[in-house]
Design an enzyme around this catalytic site. Structure first.
Site, PDB file in Angstrom:
ATOM      1  N   GLU A   1      -3.976  31.638  -7.493  1.00 55.01           N
ATOM      2  CA  GLU A   1      -3.371  30.771  -8.513  1.00 55.01           C
ATOM      3  C   GLU A   1      -1.848  30.848  -8.558  1.00 55.01           C
ATOM      4  O   GLU A   1      -1.265  31.304  -9.557  1.00 55.01           O
ATOM      5  CB  GLU A   1      -3.962  31.108  -9.894  1.00 55.01           C
ATOM      6  CG  GLU A   1      -5.468  31.016  -9.951  1.00 55.01           C
ATOM      7  CD  GLU A   1      -6.054  31.317 -11.335  1.00 55.01           C
ATOM      8  OE1 GLU A   1      -5.315  31.786 -12.214  1.00 55.01           O
ATOM      9  OE2 GLU A   1      -7.246  31.073 -11.530  1.00 55.01           O
TER      10      GLU A   1
ATOM     11  N   GLU B   1     -13.571  31.239  -8.436  1.00 54.72           N
ATOM     12  CA  GLU B   1     -13.706  31.687  -9.833  1.00 54.72           C
ATOM     13  C   GLU B   1     -14.310  30.565 -10.657  1.00 54.72           C
ATOM     14  O   GLU B   1     -13.873  29.412 -10.560  1.00 54.72           O
ATOM     15  CB  GLU B   1     -12.354  32.022 -10.473  1.00 54.72           C
ATOM     16  CG  GLU B   1     -11.779  33.346 -10.098  1.00 54.72           C
ATOM     17  CD  GLU B   1     -10.450  33.622 -10.803  1.00 54.72           C
ATOM     18  OE1 GLU B   1     -10.242  33.132 -11.934  1.00 54.72           O
ATOM     19  OE2 GLU B   1      -9.623  34.327 -10.196  1.00 54.72           O
TER      20      GLU B   1
HETATM   21  O1  IFM Z   1      -8.714  36.237 -15.830  1.00 55.80           O
HETATM   22  C1  IFM Z   1      -8.216  35.125 -15.170  1.00 55.80           C
HETATM   23  C2  IFM Z   1      -8.002  35.417 -13.690  1.00 55.80           C
HETATM   24  O2  IFM Z   1      -7.187  36.519 -13.495  1.00 55.80           O
HETATM   25  C3  IFM Z   1      -7.382  34.230 -13.020  1.00 55.80           C
HETATM   26  N1  IFM Z   1      -8.124  33.027 -13.280  1.00 55.80           N
HETATM   27  C4  IFM Z   1      -8.483  32.738 -14.642  1.00 55.80           C
HETATM   28  C5  IFM Z   1      -9.148  33.949 -15.284  1.00 55.80           C
HETATM   29  C6  IFM Z   1      -9.516  33.641 -16.746  1.00 55.80           C
HETATM   30  O3  IFM Z   1      -8.386  33.333 -17.489  1.00 55.80           O
END
Ligand code: IFM
Length: 442
Positions: A164, A350
């Site tokens: 990210e 994710e």
């Molecule tokens: O916890 C975070 C992660 O580190 C990166 N993506 C989003 C998740 C939830 O906010």
């Protein structure tokens, strides 16, 4: 029953600062998140990652939990300040040894390791030299990455450079809500460019090793829906898409920043510091794209320059993060990525949900989280059925953990962690995932 392809890679994800703890052990250097979380007022309740889930010591138990659930791949991140406490120079053997032991444990349980090289814990010494807005940081990252590739190339077949970069640059240097807590928009755009450059440099280093492994990047992608059919709202949604999605996708897959957004940024003197050849480096061919999806955004026209957009309230129920539950957004995102940027294998690296969890007689009945996962799995399967080469899915997160500026208040885990005694308890969502994975084998 949802039936995915046999070889589909089912996993769970965590990140170093969010779970490891042991921040002063075995020679680890300070990271920007150590500094930021210790700065009063930056993190809810003054929480820090000092202990987190104590994964540094308890990883054998956590790997066993994954094996018990039936998880076949573990996405974790490597803490740069464990490997290079000073950011560069001499590598720390004890830092490498920790990940080596983790790899052994995963292998012993038949779980594929998928390390991410940067999930936001920049060595503080490099921040002191200018951090990501400074071009040198990209080259330090390349050297760190090359060292880790060399150390683990025989045992890791799938690598992710960055997690990210939008968050690392915009939340960290633009909005100041993540480490290092700066509020400087041009610096955030420079940081974004150098994060991308460092990604490309790391890919080059990886290819130089003639490794048989695969390498990709993980982007947080948020579909931007116009609040109405009005031309102004549609244009605002397009700019929002340019800012959060195309700004990263286009240079990586097309070797160019989106022209419309370069115009928007030039108006506020925030154009990225591009040098000759940067975009060729950034667009080095990848083996896959990692997609982090949680929700969509609804956008209308707004007055505030440079983006002139305004976020509108969600239509459907939200999670505890106030993020709208919108599985169709995942389906559309996967379809769009395939159509606009493919062919490229995709992974959902994710996806998951934060809800208020309560422990009742040793159980956590997190039905909403289970429903969230189930509906998003169904959306992913729809995309696969339409021909999208989606190859894996990682639930965020394996464990309740340090949710950045929200500290331990916000729980995303399918495994409950009692932060007082570090006891792990499978929530109902983990039990559901276990059953689901068992059915996929049948
Ligand atoms: O916890 C975070 C992660 O580190 C990166 N993506 C989003 C998740 C939830 O906010």
């Amino acid at each position: 029953m949802l039936r995915f392809p046999k070889e589909f890679q089912w996993g769970a994800a965590t990140a170093s600062y969010q779970v490891e703890g042991a921040v002063s052990e075995d020679g680890r250097g300070e990271s920007i998140w150590d500094r930021f979380s210790r700065t009063p007022g930056k993190v809810q309740n003054g929480d820090t990652g000092d202990t987190a889930c104590d994964h540094y010591h308890r990883f054998p138990e956590d790997v066993k939990l994954m094996a018990d659930i039936g998880i076949k791949a573990y996405r974790f991140s490597i803490a740069w300040p464990r490997i290079f406490p000073d950011g560069s120079g001499r590598a720390n053997p004890e830092g490498l040894d920790f990940y080596s032991r983790l790899l052994d444990e995963l292998q012993a349980h038949g779980i594929q390791p998928v390390p991410t090289l940067y999930h936001w814990d920049l060595p503080q010494v490099l921040e002191d030299k200018g951090g990501w807005p400074h071009r040198d940081t990209a080259y330090y990252f390349r050297d760190y990455a090359a060292h880790v590739f060399e150390a683990f190339r025989d045992r890791v077949s799938m690598w992710i450079t960055h997690n990210e970069p939008w968050c690392a640059s915009m939340l960290g240097y633009g909005f100041g809500v993540h480490a290092p807590g700066k509020q400087d928009f041009p610096a955030a755009m420079a940081a974004a460019h150098h994060l991308l450059l460092s990604h490309g440099l790391a890919v080059q280093a990886f290819r130089g090793l003639e490794s048989t492994g695969q390498i990709g990047i993980t982007l947080n992608l948020t579909p931007q829906y116009p609040a109405s059919d009005d031309a102004d709202d549609r244009a605002a949604a397009r700019r929002a898409d340019g800012f959060s999605n195309r700004w990263f996708l286009d240079p990586v897959f097309r070797g160019a920043y989106p022209q419309d957004m370069l115009g928007v940024l030039a108006e506020v003197q925030a154009a990225p510091p591009i040098e000759d050849d940067d975009l060729r480096v950034i667009s080095a061919p990848l083996d896959f794209l990692g997609v982090n999806y949680y929700s969509r955004a609804i956008v209308g026209h707004g007055d505030q320059p440079p983006l002139h957009m305004e976020m509108k309230p969600p239509v459907y129920p939200v999670t505890k993060m106030d993020w709208e539950v919108y599985p169709d957004g995942l389906y559309r995102l996967l379809m769009r990525l395939h159509e606009d940027y493919g062919p490229i294998p995709l992974y959902v690296t994710e996806n998951g949900a934060c809800y208020e969890d309560t422990m009742v007689s040793g159980r956590v009945h997190d039905q909403a989280r289970t429903q969230y996962l189930q509906s998003h799995f169904a959306a992913a399967l729809r995309a696969i059925e339409q021909g999208v080469p989606l190859q894996g899915y990682y639930v965020w997160s394996l464990l309740d953990n340090f949710e950045w500026a929200h500290g331990y208040e916000r729980r995303f885990g399918i495994v409950h962690v009692d932060f007082a005694d570090q006891k792990r308890t499978l929530k109902d969502s983990a039990l559901w995932y276990k059953k689901f994975l068992g059915q996929q084998l049948g």
